[in-house]
Write a protein that holds these residues in place. Structure first.
Motif, PDB file in Angstrom:
ATOM      1  N   MET A  19       0.999  -0.983   0.118  1.00 20.76           N
ATOM      2  CA  MET A  19      -0.036   0.005   0.026  1.00 20.76           C
ATOM      3  C   MET A  19       0.972   1.316   0.058  1.00 20.76           C
ATOM      4  SD  MET A  19      -2.700   1.113   2.756  1.00 20.76           S
ATOM      5  CE  MET A  19      -4.334   0.711   2.107  1.00 20.76           C
ATOM      6  N   ARG A  20       0.706   2.338  -0.840  1.00 21.78           N
ATOM      7  CA  ARG A  20       1.235   3.458  -0.938  1.00 21.78           C
ATOM      8  C   ARG A  20       0.885   4.282   0.129  1.00 21.78           C
ATOM      9  NH1 ARG A  20      -0.462   5.521  -6.315  1.00 21.78           N
ATOM     10  NH2 ARG A  20       0.054   7.405  -5.037  1.00 21.78           N
ATOM     11  N   SER A  21       1.703   5.314   0.452  1.00 19.58           N
ATOM     12  CA  SER A  21       1.367   6.338   1.675  1.00 19.58           C
ATOM     13  C   SER A  21       0.268   6.813   1.184  1.00 19.58           C
ATOM     14  CB  SER A  21       2.628   7.242   1.896  1.00 19.58           C
ATOM     15  OG  SER A  21       3.745   6.474   2.279  1.00 19.58           O
ATOM     16  N   SER A  22       0.151   7.483  -0.136  1.00 14.32           N
ATOM     17  CA  SER A  22      -0.907   8.196  -0.539  1.00 14.32           C
ATOM     18  C   SER A  22      -2.395   7.593  -0.068  1.00 14.32           C
ATOM     19  CB  SER A  22      -1.008   8.512  -1.743  1.00 14.32           C
ATOM     20  OG  SER A  22      -0.861   7.539  -3.043  1.00 14.32           O
ATOM     21  N   GLU A  23      -2.250   6.065  -0.295  1.00 12.73           N
ATOM     22  CA  GLU A  23      -3.647   5.197  -0.198  1.00 12.73           C
ATOM     23  C   GLU A  23      -3.927   5.232   1.325  1.00 12.73           C
ATOM     24  OE1 GLU A  23      -2.872   1.919  -3.828  1.00 12.73           O
ATOM     25  OE2 GLU A  23      -1.931   1.877  -1.923  1.00 12.73           O
ATOM     26  N   VAL A  24      -2.961   5.240   2.338  1.00 13.58           N
ATOM     27  CA  VAL A  24      -3.086   5.517   3.574  1.00 13.58           C
ATOM     28  C   VAL A  24      -3.991   6.600   3.909  1.00 13.58           C
ATOM     29  CG1 VAL A  24      -2.335   5.517   6.066  1.00 13.58           C
ATOM     30  CG2 VAL A  24      -1.292   3.836   4.327  1.00 13.58           C
ATOM     31  N   LEU A  25      -3.432   7.832   3.272  1.00 15.76           N
ATOM     32  CA  LEU A  25      -4.001   8.920   3.672  1.00 15.76           C
ATOM     33  C   LEU A  25      -5.410   9.168   3.049  1.00 15.76           C
ATOM     34  CD1 LEU A  25      -0.805  11.383   2.523  1.00 15.76           C
ATOM     35  CD2 LEU A  25      -2.003  10.925   4.785  1.00 15.76           C
ATOM     36  N   LEU A  26      -5.706   8.283   1.751  1.00  9.68           N
ATOM     37  CA  LEU A  26      -6.913   8.736   1.281  1.00  9.68           C
ATOM     38  C   LEU A  26      -8.126   7.651   1.915  1.00  9.68           C
ATOM     39  CD1 LEU A  26      -5.932   8.186  -2.606  1.00  9.68           C
ATOM     40  CD2 LEU A  26      -6.890  10.258  -1.442  1.00  9.68           C
ATOM     41  N   ASP A  27      -7.436   6.782   2.570  1.00  9.07           N
ATOM     42  CA  ASP A  27      -8.251   5.793   3.502  1.00  9.07           C
ATOM     43  C   ASP A  27      -8.690   6.738   4.764  1.00  9.07           C
ATOM     44  OD1 ASP A  27      -9.338   2.950   4.177  1.00  9.07           O
ATOM     45  OD2 ASP A  27      -8.149   3.639   6.084  1.00  9.07           O
ATOM     46  N   GLY A  28      -7.980   7.469   5.162  1.00 10.00           N
ATOM     47  CA  GLY A  28      -8.164   8.471   6.488  1.00 10.00           C
ATOM     48  C   GLY A  28      -9.139   9.232   5.975  1.00 10.00           C
ATOM     49  N   LEU A  29      -8.934   9.989   4.821  1.00 10.73           N
ATOM     50  CA  LEU A  29     -10.080  10.803   4.442  1.00 10.73           C
ATOM     51  C   LEU A  29     -11.245  10.504   4.054  1.00 10.73           C
ATOM     52  CD1 LEU A  29      -7.975  13.520   2.061  1.00 10.73           C
ATOM     53  CD2 LEU A  29      -8.947  13.820   4.367  1.00 10.73           C
ATOM     54  N   GLY A  30     -11.320   9.043   3.538  1.00 14.23           N
ATOM     55  CA  GLY A  30     -12.591   8.386   3.160  1.00 14.23           C
ATOM     56  C   GLY A  30     -13.367   8.200   4.337  1.00 14.23           C
ATOM     57  N   ARG A  31     -12.684   7.666   5.556  1.00 13.13           N
ATOM     58  CA  ARG A  31     -13.388   7.584   6.842  1.00 13.13           C
ATOM     59  C   ARG A  31     -14.025   8.681   7.338  1.00 13.13           C
ATOM     60  NH1 ARG A  31     -10.517   2.612   9.751  1.00 13.13           N
ATOM     61  NH2 ARG A  31      -9.717   1.469   7.810  1.00 13.13           N
ATOM     62  N   VAL A  32     -13.232  10.046   7.198  1.00 10.27           N
ATOM     63  CA  VAL A  32     -14.019  11.282   7.658  1.00 10.27           C
ATOM     64  C   VAL A  32     -15.321  11.555   6.841  1.00 10.27           C
ATOM     65  CG1 VAL A  32     -13.660  13.703   7.584  1.00 10.27           C
ATOM     66  CG2 VAL A  32     -11.662  12.097   8.512  1.00 10.27           C
ATOM     67  N   ALA A  33     -15.026  11.056   5.410  1.00  8.47           N
ATOM     68  CA  ALA A  33     -16.426  11.566   4.546  1.00  8.47           C
ATOM     69  C   ALA A  33     -17.452  10.598   4.886  1.00  8.47           C
ATOM     70  CB  ALA A  33     -15.989  11.327   3.125  1.00  8.47           C
TER      71      ALA A  33
END
Length: 167
Positions: free
Chosen positions: A1-15
């Motif tokens: 998993m790329r770092s950006s994918e981890v960040l996107l997962d976090g933002l997805g949870r916020v959404a």
């Protein structure tokens, strides 16, 4: 998993949590503080979205969705367009009145989409770029994005708690 994918997962949870808090929320629920001086759901969701919007726009070298999407006009709040809610007094925060949960959701979704597009194009090396030299140590892009997610998760958690108290 790329770092950006981890960040996107976090933002997805916020959404997901923003949507859950706003789903079926009435004007009364959005704008009622659970106690004198406490923040409302409307302020919490507006603020977390403004922080994400302003911080991502800054590191991306882009304009804020708040302005380019005419959200500043649609919300009609009594603040300058650059206001994000940071450091606002209780009285200032109480001026964030939003009667339509859909408006908050649409602004959040527009901001989220821009954030996802930007972060999705980042490489791991991009995250090491210094974006703020006003701190010691200087802040990297990766640290700034984690700060945005952290701020967002704290405020959406507070909004969920307020909704639970008032429901």
């Amino acid at each position: 998993m790329r770092s950006s994918e981890v960040l996107l997962d976090g933002l997805g949870r916020v959404a997901d949590n923003v949507h859950a808090v706003l789903d079926g929320a009435t004007s009364e629920l959005l704008n009622k503080a659970p106690a004198p001086g406490a923040n409302t759901i409307a302020w919490l969701v507006w603020h977390l979205t403004r922080v994400q919007d302003s911080h991502v726009a800054d590191v991306a070298g882009a304009d804020e969705v708040w302005v380019t999407g005419w959200w500043v006009d649609r919300f009609g709040l009594p603040f300058s367009p650059g206001e994000i809610g940071y450091g606002q007094s209780t009285d200032e925060a109480a001026r964030v009145i939003v009667d339509d949960a859909g408006l908050l959701r649409e602004y959040y979704d527009a901001t989220h989409a821009v954030s996802v597009d930007y972060i999705g194009a980042l490489t791991d090396c991009d995250l090491d770029r210094i974006v703020d030299r006003n701190w010691d140590p200087p802040v990297t892009l990766g640290v700034r994005l984690i700060s945005v997610i952290d701020d967002d998760t704290q405020h959406i958690g507070q909004a969920a708690y307020v909704r639970g108290l008032l429901s």
